[in-house]
Design a protein around this motif. Structure first.
Motif: not given
Length: 149
Positions: A96, A103, A99, A121-122, A128-131, A124-126
């Motif tokens: 976090t 930003r 990230m 994928g990469s 999870t994988c963005d893919s 995410t702030p949650r």
């Protein structure tokens, strides 16, 4: 003025946590450990930190149960530093913070992308994988060069 190490007037878990991980070198040691660095000389080479400062931070992290010293050689006796479960639990906070820095302080793009191992994928702030959408843990990811690497 430094925060006191006693908290009679402050019931704050953030303040208590910062007493353990709240300085630059400590966070960078934890970052390196999360990336697989284990040996003193490797921490020093990667971070460029003075030996006495590194010794202090490693000892403190071991005292706090974030790292543990494990012998890897008998003659001469040498140890490596491994994250404990408590240390691994810092991963979401470290990601976090990374990230947030990407930003606000990486105008050319992030220097590092946290990729989903075995997937394009990469993170995410949650977390999870963005893919593929999978929930990601520290063992599921690998660092990849980002746009400003």
């Amino acid at each position: 003025m430094a925060l006191p190490r006693t908290y009679e007037s402050q019931n704050c878990s953030i303040a208590r946590s910062l007493e353990v991980v709240g300085d630059r070198w400590t966070l960078l040691v934890i970052r390196s450990a999360l990336q697989g660095v284990r040996r003193f000389d490797d921490f020093q080479d990667e971070l460029g930190v003075a030996r006495n400062v590194l010794t202090d931070r490693l000892n403190r992290l071991c005292e706090e149960g974030v790292l543990r010293r494990v012998p890897y050689q008998e003659r001469p006796e040498r140890h490596e530093y491994r994250l404990t479960r408590k240390g691994v639990e810092l991963w979401p906070a470290m990601m976090t913070l990374m990230m947030w820095g990407d930003r606000h302080y990486a105008p050319e793009g992030p220097p590092l992308i946290i990729g989903h191992r075995g997937c394009e994928g990469s993170l995410t702030p949650r977390f999870t994988c963005d893919s593929c959408g999978a929930f990601l843990e520290p063992t599921d990811v690998e660092p990849r060069p980002g746009p400003s690497a």
